[in-house]
Design a protein around this motif. Structure first.
Motif, short mmCIF file in Angstrom:
data_model
loop_
_atom_site.label_atom_id
_atom_site.label_comp_id
_atom_site.label_asym_id
_atom_site.label_seq_id
_atom_site.Cartn_x
_atom_site.Cartn_y
_atom_site.Cartn_z
N ASP A 167 0.86 -1.18 0.00
CA ASP A 167 0.00 0.00 0.00
C ASP A 167 0.90 1.23 0.00
OD1 ASP A 167 -1.78 2.03 0.30
OD2 ASP A 167 -2.47 1.47 2.32
N GLU B 59 -2.62 -1.68 -3.10
CA GLU B 59 -3.68 -0.81 -2.59
C GLU B 59 -3.30 0.64 -2.86
OE1 GLU B 59 -4.56 -1.62 1.56
OE2 GLU B 59 -5.05 0.49 1.90
N ASP C 223 -8.63 2.28 -1.45
CA ASP C 223 -8.79 2.74 -0.06
C ASP C 223 -9.27 4.20 -0.09
OD1 ASP C 223 -8.53 3.60 2.55
OD2 ASP C 223 -6.39 3.26 2.71
N LYS D 235 -6.11 -6.73 7.10
CA LYS D 235 -4.80 -6.21 7.52
C LYS D 235 -4.95 -5.52 8.86
CE LYS D 235 -4.66 -1.69 5.10
NZ LYS D 235 -3.79 -0.75 4.39
ZN ZN Z 1 -4.44 2.35 2.42
#
Ligand code: ZN
Ligand code: PGA
Length: 445
Positions: A249, A295, A323, A399
């Protein structure tokens, strides 16, 4: 028998960064139920709004106004409505959405509303005398055959706004997809984490084994391939080669300025990439390392890059998770679906502000054929609600940071409890493993 709320109160407490947050306590005939809300650092612009007091105390981050809104407005209104908690959470949650009246929960505060929603979910489960994960499963429209334990994605190297090193990318996660149970996956990941600690100490000296906000190491590196080489070395020396996948991410919104991505944003020496160059960087990494999940590879409003990259990734095994792009918001999910921008929803309950809306967002993602990835925030507490949520909605992966720091391991420990409980009850329960993206499709329809 109806189960009514008899008391709803809130208090100001601290999160894992030492910043104030909201704790809610509700009472019913079944007992007292609590929840504490998390808070992000790399927040997107489309998230529901946390109420912060401003002023001098806690650098303006106090939440006494949100606490007051729970005690003086939300609580009395919910008690007066005489909701029967045995009937579920939706009516109560949508009543709070109406009571707030704004589109982003800025009137009463998403932190006030979410605390009540989470605590009431626990009270609803108790009213039915079932575990929270089972209650949350019943709140979805899906009727699954048994439960699926999620694959943990553990953020073992921290960068971005979660640490003080020069690394622009925020999270490098390891996922034990080759394990045969959740508990085994956690064991393997904890062993890899200890190997990584030794490698970091050997390579950069003992002073480099300090950790970031999510419990991962934050050595003085700046290039993504340096992080991935450290992780691959740790997986190898722990003896688990081929049994882990990797998730990244970058949290790209944080370093997107004037149409470019500045990978030097933390060091003060600009290292600007165009969207195309960043895309090439990702493609290079995907070609070299076992990356299964990316992500927020692009910023929250860089729609063209998302759509172009999603096209490139079609047919590959890389999950493209939104996200900041989606903010757990159905309107953003629909927009992304029209733009064909991604194929997975990151689910953070505090981005939208009620448990019921978060569940609806997950259901919309499933309808679109996407996967769902449940997530903590970088500012957390020992509240383990999201562990039950991940099992309840059967999303196959979650996560919650590194296998380190109490607020991170609280979720992993709760998941091990759930796995043991399901095994003891002989309830059908499998570990999502390699099929983590498709766990939810194991339904009766
Ligand atoms: Zn994120
Ligand atoms: P945040 O980070 O909680 O600071 O927003 C988590 C993430 O970006 O996924």
């Amino acid at each position: 028998m109806t189960t009514l709320l008899t008391s709803v109160t809130a208090s100001q407490r601290l999160d894992s960064r030492g910043k104030p947050t909201v704790q809610v306590e509700v009472r019913t005939v079944d007992g007292t139920f609590r929840a504490i809300v998390p808070s992000g650092a790399s927040k997107g612009d489309y998230e529901a709004v946390e109420k912060r007091d401003g002023g001098k105390a806690f650098g303006g981050n106090g939440v006494l106004e949100a606490v007051k809104n729970v005690g003086e407005i939300i609580g009395p209104a919910l008690i007066a409505q005489r909701f029967d908690l045995g009937m579920g959470l939706k009516e109560l949650d949508y009543f709070m959405v109406g009571l707030d009246g704004s589109s982003d929960k800025s009137n009463l505060g998403a932190n006030a509303i979410l605390g009540v929603s989470m605590a009431c979910a626990r009270a609803c489960a108790a009213a039915k005398n079932i575990p929270l994960y089972e209650f949350l499963a019943r709140e979805t429209r899906l009727r699954r055959q048994g439960f699926v334990m999620p694959v943990p994605f553990l953020n073992v190297l921290n960068g971005g706004v979660h640490s003080g090193n020069p690394m622009a990318f925020q999270e490098f996660m390891i996922a034990p997809t080759g394990a045969s149970s959740f508990a085994q996956g956690i064991q393997w990941a904890a062993e890899v984490y200890q190997e990584l600690k030794s490698i970091v100490a050997k390579t950069f000296g003992k002073a480099a084994i300090g950790i970031g906000d999510e419990g991962g190491f934050a050595p003085p590196i700046s290039q993504p391939h340096e992080a991935l080489d450290l992780i691959m070395a740790a997986v190898k020396s722990a003896g688990y080669e081929g049994r882990f996948k990797i998730g990244i991410d970058p949290a790209s919104t944080e370093f997107f300025t004037e149409g470019e991505y500045d990978l030097g944003f933390k060091s003060g020496e600009p290292r600007k990439l165009s969207s195309t160059q960043l895309m090439e960087l990702f493609q290079g990494l995907v070609g070299k390392y076992p990356i299964a999940l990316l992500e927020d590879p692009f910023a929250q409003d860089d729609w063209d890059s998302w759509s172009a990259f999603n096209k490139i990734c079609k047919g590959s095994a890389v999950e493209l998770v939104g996200d900041d792009l989606l903010a757990t918001n159905i309107r953003r999910i629909d927009k992304a679906s029209k733009a064909d921008a991604c194929n997975s929803l990151l689910l953070k309950v505090n981005q939208i502000g009620t448990v019921s809306e978060a569940i609806s967002a997950a259901e919309r993602a499933y309808e679109l054929g996407w996967s769902v990835f449940v997530s903590h925030r970088s500012g957390e507490t020992t509240d383990d609600f999201i562990a039950d949520l991940a099992v309840g909605i059967g999303c196959g992966h979650l996560k919650s940071g590194a296998p380190c720091r109490g607020e991170r391991v609280a979720k992993y420990n709760r998941l091990m409890d759930i796995e043991e409980e399901l095994e003891a009850k002989k309830t059908s329960c499998s570990y999502a493993g390699e099929a983590f993206r498709y766990a939810h499709t194991n339904t009766k329809g």
